[in-house]
Write an enzyme that holds these catalytic residues in place. Structure first.
Site, PDB file in Angstrom:
ATOM      1  N   SER A  18       0.827  -1.216   0.000  1.00  0.00           N
ATOM      2  CA  SER A  18       0.000   0.000   0.000  1.00  0.00           C
ATOM      3  C   SER A  18       0.854   1.256   0.000  1.00  0.00           C
ATOM      4  O   SER A  18       0.427   2.312  -0.495  1.00  0.00           O
ATOM      5  CB  SER A  18      -0.920   0.019   1.231  1.00  0.00           C
ATOM      6  OG  SER A  18      -1.793  -1.070   1.246  1.00  0.00           O
ATOM      7  N   HIS A  31      -1.006  -0.870 -16.353  1.00  0.00           N
ATOM      8  CA  HIS A  31      -0.923   0.586 -16.183  1.00  0.00           C
ATOM      9  C   HIS A  31      -0.161   1.176 -17.365  1.00  0.00           C
ATOM     10  O   HIS A  31       0.857   0.630 -17.784  1.00  0.00           O
ATOM     11  CB  HIS A  31      -0.202   0.930 -14.877  1.00  0.00           C
ATOM     12  CG  HIS A  31      -0.369   2.352 -14.456  1.00  0.00           C
ATOM     13  ND1 HIS A  31       0.276   3.396 -15.103  1.00  0.00           N
ATOM     14  CD2 HIS A  31      -1.101   2.920 -13.464  1.00  0.00           C
ATOM     15  CE1 HIS A  31      -0.062   4.530 -14.517  1.00  0.00           C
ATOM     16  NE2 HIS A  31      -0.900   4.269 -13.520  1.00  0.00           N
ATOM     17  N   ARG A  56      -0.426  12.415 -15.612  1.00  0.00           N
ATOM     18  CA  ARG A  56      -1.345  12.787 -16.696  1.00  0.00           C
ATOM     19  C   ARG A  56      -2.528  13.582 -16.168  1.00  0.00           C
ATOM     20  O   ARG A  56      -3.041  14.481 -16.832  1.00  0.00           O
ATOM     21  CB  ARG A  56      -1.820  11.527 -17.422  1.00  0.00           C
ATOM     22  CG  ARG A  56      -0.733  10.908 -18.290  1.00  0.00           C
ATOM     23  CD  ARG A  56      -1.149   9.548 -18.852  1.00  0.00           C
ATOM     24  NE  ARG A  56      -1.166   8.535 -17.815  1.00  0.00           N
ATOM     25  CZ  ARG A  56      -2.218   7.742 -17.561  1.00  0.00           C
ATOM     26  NH1 ARG A  56      -3.323   7.874 -18.259  1.00  0.00           N
ATOM     27  NH2 ARG A  56      -2.144   6.837 -16.602  1.00  0.00           N
ATOM     28  N   SER A  86      -8.573   2.145  -6.205  1.00  0.00           N
ATOM     29  CA  SER A  86      -8.007   1.022  -5.455  1.00  0.00           C
ATOM     30  C   SER A  86      -7.551   1.474  -4.071  1.00  0.00           C
ATOM     31  O   SER A  86      -7.830   0.810  -3.068  1.00  0.00           O
ATOM     32  CB  SER A  86      -6.835   0.391  -6.214  1.00  0.00           C
ATOM     33  OG  SER A  86      -5.777   1.307  -6.353  1.00  0.00           O
TER      34      SER A  86
END
Length: 666
Positions: free
Chosen positions: A44, A257, A273, A410
């Site tokens: 994480s 990704h 982006r 996520s």
């Protein structure tokens, strides 16, 4: 064998696992966490860009709410998600962000007045309201209608994990580090805990609990190049498979990704982006507007990854010793922005590429990144087959992502899913008794001990490291962004051959304690089962949906494939799993299947879609124009939540409207 008893056992100390543990501990239940690594080193911590929540604080998020977040999530999933779960998630995300702020997450905040941002490669001035000064900021992310990704520069995962782990420490939740769960203890109907092995001493321990929650993350490392940490090997999913009872869901749904750096595959956040960076080809040409004129670089991740691959196939990639790549250009953002909001990206570029992204373009290409599949659960996080077995986060198929997840959803799922499922885990702990069957514990302990003994004492000849490398290459070559029948058949055949060979593993190092070769041998046969389920699911699903893209079946086929793949492995000696399918009920959907918004709308419609759409329109018409959005939503698809999380979310615009109304009254 040492036996340890607890009320709530959590396997995995990332955000999702820790959040479940916190919910259980706050209810007064004895709670214990197992982890391969120290909690603050869980995967994480690697999340960069942020988490989505419809706070609507910034001017670019104005008008955002749960409805829009829900719709973005469902469309992003290519209508593969559980819409009840998507609703639960969208409703609770703002609550999670605010709770995290209370726990010490230093969210990036709004500064009132004018500021310059990059939109569509052009500098634009936006003006933030004076009343919004100091509120939690948000950035743009792919596949969303509003700016709703809350962030802490580009270190959101780091900030969140440290805050949540510190909260767990303050509650006195023990984390048993360097412990690897390798077997679930169960009787075919109820899960009673795990058998785990200490990576330092080699000791086997039984952990017996009322509930067992698997929060071990994804299975990205079954691929040779992945943005995942090296510990994300799918062992949690393998534990469920090995029961022969519990099912996995949508294992073929694997996301790539768009912007991992070449060659090492380290992620550069979607925030690059979202903040205005653009993709360029070998000629320096910005190509995404040609493919997706509306969303451009901020189309959904699966779409951008495919467009990049298509462009490289046309010979527009930059040749390198590591294969073709494209360029990510964030130079137009300027040094101040990069140093402030993309500092981790800058450090990665400096340390791994020797370039300065303030001046240099970043070499990128799509790389395996996320697993939408996992242990199939009900909306409360519990396995439908094994009572007491829960799963949360990337380890689970809860299923809010369907066949593609949106960036920022996520990180949000870890804490939101942990909040919600943690309540249900705590309920389970209060309502059930601890069952201790010493014969059952001994049976599973003996099985694992026998497996270890055979590896140490046996005369096997197969090298676990070579088998793993072969598996990873097969997955990368044949089960990648674009898939087709012949290559998937090759993958399934070669993977099953590797699985057969894994029965003859041999070790050069015979140590029983800290032995990396033994660790690899214990993991690789489990990883191979996970890889086989992914390949078999991909071969069987003859359509394209979200991140599952079949070149030989390019249409999304709602008529035949609007369902969830379920996989189990009842015969331990079999080389292939058993597969079945769980239909998605169109007549219960708040948002019936439709056009996702990318490319040509070539979907094959489900026979109930038009019927449900007419039903939705009739329900809304009957409610009338005076009905608010809450009444409309409740009439279309009521959903359940723990009572504590049911209240409506308050937003900045609500506060301003209330203040204006009160001023008018005075």
């Amino acid at each position: 064998m040492k036996i340890i008893y607890t009320d709530t056992l959590v396997v995995g100390a990332g955000l999702a696992g820790l959040r479940v543990a916190i919910a259980s501990k706050e209810r007064g239940l004895d709670t214990l966490v197992l982890s391969l690594v120290p909690a603050k080193r869980s995967h994480s911590v690697a999340a960069q860009g942020g988490m989505q929540a419809s706070l609507a604080n910034t001017i670019k998020g104005e008008g955002d709410d749960e409805d829009i977040h829900f719709q973005d999530t469902v469309k992003g999933s290519d209508w593969g998600c559980d819409q009840d779960v998507a609703r639960m998630f969208a409703h609770c995300a703002p609550k999670a962000v605010r709770e995290l702020a209370q726990w010490g997450v230093p969210w990036t905040r709004i500064t009132k007045g004018d500021r310059q941002v990059i939109v569509n490669a052009e500098k634009v001035t936006i003006t933030e309201a004076e009343a919004a000064h100091g509120l939690i900021n948000a950035r743009d992310f792919g596949g969303t209608k509003k700016w709703r990704t809350c962030y802490t520069a580009d270190g959101a995962g780091h900030s969140l994990l440290y805050a949540v782990d510190n909260k767990a420490i303050s509650l006195g939740i023990p984390v048993h580090e360097r412990m690897e769960a390798l077997s679930l203890i169960h009787d075919g109907e109820r899960c009673h805990g795990v058998i785990a092995r200490c990576l330092i001493t080699g000791e086997l321990r039984a952990y017996i609990a009322k509930s067992t929650t698997i929060a071990t993350g994804g299975y990205g490392r079954i691929y040779s190049v992945s943005t995942n940490a090296v510990i994300c090997e799918g062992i949690g999913q393998a534990l469920a498979l090995d029961t022969g009872v519990a099912t996995l869901g949508n294992m073929e749904a694997v996301q790539f990704h768009p912007t991992a750096i070449v060659p090492v595959g380290i992620l550069t956040t979607e925030g690059c982006r979202g903040d205005g960076g653009v993709l360029r080809d070998k000629d320096g040409y910005r190509f995404m507007p040609d493919y997706e004129p509306e969303k451009k670089e901020l189309a959904s991740r699966d779409v951008v990854s495919r467009r990049m691959t298509e462009h490289m196939r046309k010979g527009k990639g930059v040749n390198s010793p590591y294969g073709p790549h494209l360029w990510l250009d964030i130079t137009l953002l300027g040094q101040k922005h990069i140093d402030t909001n993309l500092r981790e990206v800058k450090e990665i570029c400096e340390n791994f590429l020797g370039i300065d992204p303030v001046k240099d373009w970043i070499p990128v290409r799509p790389t395996q990144h996320y697993s939408m599949g996992g242990i199939r659960t009900k909306a409360n996080g519990e396995s439908p087959q094994l009572s007491g077995l829960f799963s949360v986060g990337e380890a689970a198929c809860w299923d809010m992502h369907g066949f593609n997840r949106l960036g920022g959803n996520s990180l949000a799922e870890t804490v939101v899913g942990g909040m919600i499922i943690g309540k249900y885990v705590a309920d389970f702990g209060e309502q059930t008794s601890l069952v201790v069957d010493t014969d059952l514990i001994a049976q599973f302990g003996k099985q694992l001990q026998t497996e270890v003994d055979q590896l140490i004492e046996g005369e096997g000849t197969e090298d676990p490291f070579k088998l793993k490398a072969s598996m990873q290459k097969i997955m990368m070559d044949y089960v990648g962004i674009f898939r087709n029948g012949p290559e998937l058949e090759v993958a399934v055949n070669q993977l099953t051959e590797l699985l057969e060979r894994s029965k003859n593993l041999g070790l050069k190092c015979k140590k029983r304690h800290a032995n990396p070769e033994l660790v690899e041998a214990l993991r690789v046969k489990r990883m191979l089962k996970v890889a086989v389920t992914v390949a078999c699911g991909a071969l069987a699903r003859t359509e394209s949906r979200g991140a599952h893209s079949r070149e030989d079946f390019p249409q999304r086929n709602d008529q035949d494939w609007l369902n969830r793949t379920l996989t189990s492995w009842p015969d331990a000696n079999s080389l292939r799993p058993e597969m079945s399918y769980e239909a998605l009920d169109v007549m219960r959907m708040e948002l019936p299947p439709g056009y996702r918004g990318y490319g040509v709308d070539n979907a094959i419609a489900h026979p109930d879609t038009q019927k449900r759409q007419q039903q939705v329109e009739a329900i809304l018409a009957e409610l009338g124009d005076d009905a608010d959005r809450y009444a409309k939503q409740a009439a279309l698809m009521p959903f359940e939540l723990p009572e504590e999380y049911q209240p409506r979310n308050q937003r900045f615009t609500d506060t301003v409207a209330k203040t204006d109304a009160e001023s008018g009254e005075k």
